[in-house]
Design an enzyme around this catalytic site. Sequence first.
Site, short mmCIF file in Angstrom:
data_model
loop_
_atom_site.label_atom_id
_atom_site.label_comp_id
_atom_site.label_asym_id
_atom_site.label_seq_id
_atom_site.Cartn_x
_atom_site.Cartn_y
_atom_site.Cartn_z
N ASP A 92 -4.91 1.76 -2.37
CA ASP A 92 -5.20 0.31 -1.83
C ASP A 92 -5.35 -0.66 -3.13
O ASP A 92 -4.92 -1.84 -3.17
CB ASP A 92 -6.50 0.40 -1.20
N HIS A 110 0.89 -1.19 -0.02
CA HIS A 110 0.10 -0.07 -0.05
C HIS A 110 0.75 1.35 0.03
O HIS A 110 0.69 2.27 -0.63
CB HIS A 110 -0.97 -0.02 1.28
N GLU A 111 1.90 1.27 0.97
CA GLU A 111 2.67 2.48 0.87
C GLU A 111 3.48 2.66 -0.32
O GLU A 111 3.80 3.52 -0.59
CB GLU A 111 3.66 2.27 2.17
N HIS A 162 1.48 4.37 -2.98
CA HIS A 162 1.42 5.96 -2.70
C HIS A 162 2.52 6.36 -3.30
O HIS A 162 2.28 7.64 -4.11
CB HIS A 162 1.33 6.25 -1.25
N GLU A 168 -6.23 7.50 -1.68
CA GLU A 168 -6.34 6.01 -0.55
C GLU A 168 -6.77 4.95 -1.38
O GLU A 168 -6.28 3.85 -1.15
CB GLU A 168 -7.02 6.41 0.60
#
Length: 485
Positions: free
Chosen positions: A203, A134-135, A138, A199
Amino acid sequence: MKFKPSAITLALSLALFPAPQQAVEITKIELPDMGDSSGALITPAEEKEFGEAFFRSLHSQISINQDAEIQHYIQTIGEKLVANSDAPSNPFHFFVVLEDDINAFAGPGGYIGVNSGLILITEAESELASVMAHEIAHVTQRHLYRAYEASSRLSIPTAAASLAAILLGTQSPALGQAAIVAIQAGSVQFQIDFTRENEAEADRVGMQTLAASQYDPRSMPTFFERLQQSSRYYGQNIPEFLRTHPVTASRISDTRGRAETYPYKQYPDSLGYQLAKAKIRVLTGKDNADTLKYFQSRSIQGTTEQRTVARYGLGLSELNMQKYNEAEAIFEQLIKEYPNQPQYITALARTALESKNYTVALARYKKLTEQFPNNEAIKLEYVTSLLKAGKPELARKTLLSLKPKTQQQPIYSQLLAQVYSDLNHPAESHRYLAEYYYATGQTKDAILQIKLAQKSKGLNFQLSAILNERLSFFLNQEEEARLNR
């Protein structure tokens, strides 16, 4: 303009919890280029500088893991995910923060940190991988820079300090607030807000990376659900991460719906994951006796692998308590049963090193480097054994043979400073100690070390020029920091 703690915390935590979305198809989502102005906002060189400055700021305020073995593990799992992401050529740097708080975050330049507290509450390697994926998403989707655009007038050191202060707010609210106030005193305004769309996108893309890397997509909703259940026990002391990113039933349902579009299969944990968790538990344990009891109870229950991992943790606990004979006996037995597991052999070598049996330690580490020639973590420990055994020149050659990414770690400069001290080259020793201090956010100490190096006798023209250049650079960095305070 006042800082808003919730928005600030959002900036770097880069919430693990996505906004509700429809379940998606397994087919990889190709995200269109929408003319992202962040490409013009910051150049690759500036992005690299920004990331390095951010990492230095973190080092100066919180405890970053320095254990080579744990660093090797987190970097390995991170690189596996990056290789299956939508930007496999992007530079990334993964590290562990030795904090009990449940948190993970992505910073500029691909610097991704995972708290030891988060690692310890995961029950499967895929859960840890889901957080990291997930990071990574980003970063690859450049969410940080899109949000950063509104504050583009900030200098890189100031922006890096601001982001570090934001992160500190999630680790230690009092310390983070003090850092933010200091930045405000310099008339700096800095605020980042991430959207629900950011977000959801992170995801979605993260789950694709997770599945492509052969980790369980279902681990993401499973982990969210357990966080939601555990949050009820925190009472007034609920972690900042859970306060700013509440886990709702709808979000769990949404991620579970997406995960169910992937075929079901078993995803066994790697032994490396289990052993890394055991070592982190020992490193971060507040009471040695309690940690020892934890592993003692688990060494007689569970599967064979679970009992073996518990015995490894038991050995590390004994070593941590300086019970060298007990630790040695445990590790020797583990090696008899598993002769090709590097963690067990390394632990045995480390036992000899810490008990000051340097001749035995050196022989064990030398054999380890031959058995696992590509393991950089083992080579770093080998360098320490060489220095203890009075072989600085071989230690120097070993350090210079390490990969560029390993040479970027602060411990590399620290060890090289010790090497040159033992070789009676004070100028070089002070030079590399300066680089270590700078890498860990201690610029004033770096300046002092360069000045000491300049006073050394017998400087040649090349080294003198290097020292002058580094002193000028460090002084400029310190002056810029002073002006922004």
